[in-house]
Design a protein around this motif. Structure first.
Motif, mmCIF file in Angstrom:
data_model
loop_
_atom_site.group_PDB
_atom_site.id
_atom_site.type_symbol
_atom_site.label_atom_id
_atom_site.label_comp_id
_atom_site.label_asym_id
_atom_site.label_seq_id
_atom_site.Cartn_x
_atom_site.Cartn_y
_atom_site.Cartn_z
ATOM 1 N N THR A 177 0.824 -1.208 0.000
ATOM 2 C CA THR A 177 0.000 0.000 0.000
ATOM 3 C C THR A 177 0.856 1.255 0.000
ATOM 4 N N LEU A 178 1.894 1.272 0.837
ATOM 5 C CA LEU A 178 2.766 2.444 0.900
ATOM 6 C C LEU A 178 3.590 2.600 -0.377
ATOM 7 N N GLN A 179 3.877 1.502 -1.029
ATOM 8 C CA GLN A 179 4.621 1.577 -2.279
ATOM 9 C C GLN A 179 3.760 2.195 -3.378
ATOM 10 N N GLN A 180 2.479 1.862 -3.379
ATOM 11 C CA GLN A 180 1.572 2.372 -4.402
ATOM 12 C C GLN A 180 1.130 3.802 -4.125
ATOM 13 N N ALA A 181 0.926 4.129 -2.858
ATOM 14 C CA ALA A 181 0.392 5.447 -2.500
ATOM 15 C C ALA A 181 1.030 5.904 -1.196
ATOM 16 N N PRO A 182 2.011 6.777 -1.255
ATOM 17 C CA PRO A 182 2.653 7.242 -0.015
ATOM 18 C C PRO A 182 1.672 7.973 0.875
ATOM 19 N N ARG A 183 1.910 7.928 2.160
ATOM 20 C CA ARG A 183 1.066 8.679 3.090
ATOM 21 C C ARG A 183 1.940 9.250 4.199
ATOM 22 N N PHE A 184 1.372 10.195 4.910
ATOM 23 C CA PHE A 184 2.111 10.835 5.980
ATOM 24 C C PHE A 184 2.042 10.013 7.260
ATOM 25 N N TYR A 185 3.125 10.030 7.979
ATOM 26 C CA TYR A 185 3.156 9.536 9.360
ATOM 27 C C TYR A 185 2.431 10.555 10.223
ATOM 28 N N ASN A 186 1.635 10.070 11.175
ATOM 29 C CA ASN A 186 0.972 10.976 12.116
ATOM 30 C C ASN A 186 1.254 10.495 13.531
ATOM 31 N N THR A 187 1.650 11.404 14.389
ATOM 32 C CA THR A 187 2.058 11.058 15.747
ATOM 33 C C THR A 187 0.981 10.286 16.499
ATOM 34 N N VAL A 188 -0.302 10.545 16.185
ATOM 35 C CA VAL A 188 -1.402 9.896 16.911
ATOM 36 C C VAL A 188 -2.101 8.841 16.078
ATOM 37 N N THR A 189 -2.458 9.171 14.831
ATOM 38 C CA THR A 189 -3.373 8.317 14.078
ATOM 39 C C THR A 189 -2.706 7.305 13.163
ATOM 40 N N SER A 190 -1.432 7.492 12.833
ATOM 41 C CA SER A 190 -0.758 6.568 11.927
ATOM 42 C C SER A 190 0.700 6.455 12.332
ATOM 43 N N ASN A 191 0.952 5.582 13.306
ATOM 44 C CA ASN A 191 2.306 5.462 13.843
ATOM 45 C C ASN A 191 2.650 4.002 14.081
ATOM 46 N N CYS A 192 3.778 3.771 14.739
ATOM 47 C CA CYS A 192 4.283 2.408 14.905
ATOM 48 C C CYS A 192 3.373 1.535 15.759
ATOM 49 N N THR A 193 2.597 2.155 16.661
ATOM 50 C CA THR A 193 1.715 1.380 17.532
ATOM 51 C C THR A 193 0.351 1.173 16.909
ATOM 52 N N THR A 194 -0.190 2.201 16.266
ATOM 53 C CA THR A 194 -1.524 2.056 15.674
ATOM 54 C C THR A 194 -1.536 1.007 14.572
ATOM 55 N N ILE A 195 -0.403 0.843 13.844
ATOM 56 C CA ILE A 195 -0.406 -0.191 12.807
ATOM 57 C C ILE A 195 -0.483 -1.578 13.431
ATOM 58 N N VAL A 196 0.196 -1.783 14.571
ATOM 59 C CA VAL A 196 0.108 -3.074 15.248
ATOM 60 C C VAL A 196 -1.324 -3.332 15.700
ATOM 61 N N PHE A 197 -1.953 -2.313 16.272
ATOM 62 C CA PHE A 197 -3.334 -2.450 16.731
ATOM 63 C C PHE A 197 -4.267 -2.732 15.558
ATOM 64 N N ASP A 198 -4.107 -1.976 14.467
ATOM 65 C CA ASP A 198 -4.981 -2.180 13.306
ATOM 66 C C ASP A 198 -4.844 -3.590 12.748
ATOM 67 N N ILE A 199 -3.594 -4.070 12.677
ATOM 68 C CA ILE A 199 -3.380 -5.417 12.161
ATOM 69 C C ILE A 199 -3.934 -6.461 13.125
ATOM 70 N N ALA A 200 -3.744 -6.234 14.433
ATOM 71 C CA ALA A 200 -4.266 -7.183 15.424
ATOM 72 C C ALA A 200 -5.778 -7.308 15.338
ATOM 73 N N ARG A 201 -6.425 -6.244 14.952
ATOM 74 C CA ARG A 201 -7.890 -6.292 14.829
ATOM 75 C C ARG A 201 -8.340 -7.203 13.686
ATOM 76 N N HIS A 202 -7.434 -7.476 12.737
ATOM 77 C CA HIS A 202 -7.771 -8.468 11.716
ATOM 78 C C HIS A 202 -7.964 -9.833 12.360
ATOM 79 N N ILE A 203 -7.197 -10.096 13.410
ATOM 80 C CA ILE A 203 -7.243 -11.392 14.086
ATOM 81 C C ILE A 203 -8.312 -11.405 15.170
ATOM 82 N N ALA A 204 -8.408 -10.313 15.937
ATOM 83 C CA ALA A 204 -9.383 -10.209 17.037
ATOM 84 C C ALA A 204 -10.168 -8.920 16.857
ATOM 85 N N PRO A 205 -11.246 -8.947 16.075
ATOM 86 C CA PRO A 205 -11.980 -7.723 15.730
ATOM 87 C C PRO A 205 -12.557 -6.976 16.930
ATOM 88 N N GLY A 206 -12.703 -7.645 18.067
ATOM 89 C CA GLY A 206 -13.325 -6.997 19.216
ATOM 90 C C GLY A 206 -12.395 -6.177 20.084
#
Length: 341
Positions: free
Chosen positions: A244-273
């Motif tokens: 996704t980042l290769q096709q469309a670059p995006r900005f890093y955001n201190t709150v909404t798009s960072n090293c921790t939120t990506i882990v959480f977002d991915i974890a929700r694929h496994i445990a949606p609740g």
């Protein structure tokens, strides 16, 4: 009733002034970090912002109040329109450690990762660049570890995920700022489109050691309690993010798009609740959040896992050890001894 209406109007005026004040400060940040000729636009916006607050507070005479608010509305629309033109890019003069984008091919259970970072680092932090192509068999994917590196007090940490295979190979994924050669990290700048985001895949001895041994950060490692059949989902989610980042670059955001939120977002694929939590914002407490929701292997309270998971000293002792990954895992709860011998 009249007194209540007066009190309500005053309360609404205070709330409106606070909202406008926050917007004015945000505009100052946006102009400071992104605007050309900021020496011109910053004073104009600041003066107009103060004038708008005085007008809303009723401190200006009525005719002037209307003109100020009208000018403020026009300036706000111009600022918002300009802000939409500040777009992420791929072609800047990047720092060596984020110069290349991860590129991946998936064929069945076989994954090829190109531009895997395997740098060596001098003690003063200068990189010795080395980018590699590595191949992995997802049928041999055996474990995932959460790595947390503290660099600014107990509430703020950088979050990485290290995947292990049953042949002993490892690869670490880390969402980071893609800083230019002349830039350094700024948490405030991360609110104002100062950095693009980049997903790094790296050798563990590179990406962990640079934090523990070179930058003198305090690093912790925890075994994630993820069933083996779900590890593939987690791994491929990182691969998809790289695409996704290769096709469309995006900005890093201190709150909404960072090293921790990506882990959480991915974890929700496994445990949606999984629920939202302040510990997702204060990333240094993400380990506690993960433990509270049954995500860490090992028995006992979090304090025990945290104490045993502190790998800083072991990483420094194993600085040049070819078995760096085994050495840092000795004594970490939930990790079998066979992985550390």
């Amino acid at each position: 009733m009249a007194a209540a209406r007066v009190a309500l109007r005053r309360a609404l005026r205070v709330l409106l002034c606070m909202a406008v004040g926050v917007f004015v400060l945000s505009g100052i940040g946006a102009l400071w970090y992104q605007a050309p000729l900021r020496w011109l636009w910053l004073p104009l916006w600041s003066v107009l912002g103060v004038a708008m607050l005085l007008a809303l507070a009723g401190r200006l005479p009525q005719p002037r109040r209307g003109r100020v608010l009208g000018a403020g509305l026009v300036a706000t629309l111009v600022l918002l329109g300009w802000w939409q033109t500040v777009l992420p890019m791929q072609d800047r003069d990047w720092s060596d450690d984020v110069a290349r984008l991860l590129d991946a091919d998936v064929e069945g259970s076989r994954v090829t990762l190109r531009n895997v970072r395997n740098f060596d680092w001098t003690r003063n932090g200068d990189p010795v660049p080395r980018w590699e192509t590595r191949r992995y068999d997802l049928d041999r994917l055996a474990s995932a570890d959460l790595v947390m590196s503290y660099w600014m007090g107990p509430a703020i940490a950088h979050t990485l995920v290290s995947f292990g295979f049953d042949d002993g190979s490892r690869v670490v994924f880390s969402l980071e700022i893609r800083k230019e050669r002349h830039e350094s990290f700024s948490a405030i700048g991360g609110f104002f489109k100062q950095f693009e985001a980049v997903l790094i895949a790296a050798d563990e001895r590179d990406i962990v050691r640079v934090r523990s041994n070179v930058r003198d950060e305090d690093v912790y490692l925890y075994r994630l309690a993820i069933p083996r059949e779900q590890l593939r989902t987690l791994f491929l989610a990182y691969v998809d993010e790289a695409g996704t980042l290769q096709q469309a670059p995006r900005f890093y955001n201190t709150v909404t798009s960072n090293c921790t939120t990506i882990v959480f977002d991915i974890a929700r694929h496994i445990a949606p609740g999984l629920p939202l939590d302040i510990r997702l914002l204060l990333s240094g407490w993400f380990g506690q959040y993960t433990h509270a929701h049954g995500g860490l292997a090992g028995q006992g309270p979090f304090a025990r896992l945290e104490a045993a998971g502190r790998i800083t000293d072991r990483a420094r002792d194993a600085d040049r050890d070819p078995d760096f990954s085994r050495a840092i895992r000795r004594g970490v709860p939930g990790i079998p001894e066979s992985e550390t011998r």
